[in-house]
Design a protein around this motif. Structure first.
Motif, short mmCIF file in Angstrom:
data_model
loop_
_atom_site.label_atom_id
_atom_site.label_comp_id
_atom_site.label_asym_id
_atom_site.label_seq_id
_atom_site.Cartn_x
_atom_site.Cartn_y
_atom_site.Cartn_z
N THR A 68 0.80 -1.23 0.00
CA THR A 68 0.00 0.00 0.00
C THR A 68 0.83 1.28 0.00
OG1 THR A 68 -0.18 -0.11 2.40
CG2 THR A 68 -1.99 -1.05 1.12
N GLU A 69 2.04 1.26 0.52
CA GLU A 69 2.86 2.47 0.56
C GLU A 69 3.75 2.63 -0.68
OE1 GLU A 69 5.20 -0.83 2.36
OE2 GLU A 69 3.17 -0.13 2.68
N ASP A 92 -3.63 0.66 -8.95
CA ASP A 92 -4.70 1.51 -8.42
C ASP A 92 -4.31 3.00 -8.33
OD1 ASP A 92 -2.84 1.05 -6.40
OD2 ASP A 92 -4.33 1.13 -4.81
N ARG A 128 4.44 6.15 -2.42
CA ARG A 128 3.17 6.54 -3.02
C ARG A 128 2.84 8.01 -2.75
NH1 ARG A 128 -1.86 3.37 -4.41
NH2 ARG A 128 -0.48 1.58 -4.38
#
Length: 163
Positions: A68-69, A92, A128
């Protein structure tokens, strides 16, 4: 003609970090510019993708996603005679973030490839979340590239971690 370095005879916006003009060229006014060059594309993302192709940077979406990061995983060829990079993007990402990350990677690969090749696997992860704008380095170069490609962003600097 300009009489000091903060003026631009083209009335260009000045970079808030370095003070140099940020330029968006008009393609029809560029002498001998290729008919299908990167700046002829429709959107900033398409322009940056075309620029990546020109710089021998292969861009694709990671099939299994990314932590996620992480926005991207970047690998550079170890062959010094044929510098090539691959960039796997988290699928995403928004279009704007995708555009910014690709520009940052191009600047990193072209400007300071040793940042990647000096890691144990010649691979780095790109964060990100953008960092504060940089006054120099790949993030600063990316910001100027993005502006030229039609995108204005407060920062195109990202954290880098060896993989």
């Amino acid at each position: 003609m300009s009489t000091c370095n903060t003026e631009s005879r083209h009335d260009a916006e000045l970079c808030p970090d370095c003070g140099h003009p940020m330029v968006r060229p008009s393609v029809p006014n560029l002498i001998s510019y290729p008919k299908n060059g990167p700046l002829t594309k429709t959107t900033p993302l398409q322009r940056v993708l075309a620029l990546a192709e020109t710089a021998n940077v292969d861009v694709f979406d990671l099939a299994n996603g990314a932590p996620t990061e992480v926005s991207a995983l970047v690998t550079v060829s170890q062959d010094p005679d044929d510098l090539a990079a691959t960039v796997g993007l988290a699928p995403d990402l928004t279009e704007d973030l995708r555009t910014d990350v690709i520009a940052f990677v191009i600047a990193l690969v072209v400007g300071t490839p040793q940042t990647i090749t000096n890691t144990p696997q010649a691979t780095v992860a790109i964060s990100r979340t953008p960092l504060e704008p940089a006054a120099d380095g790949p993030g600063h170069l990316a910001r100027h590239m993005l502006y030229t490609c039609g995108r204005t962003t407060p920062s195109a600097t990202f954290a880098i971690a060896a993989v």
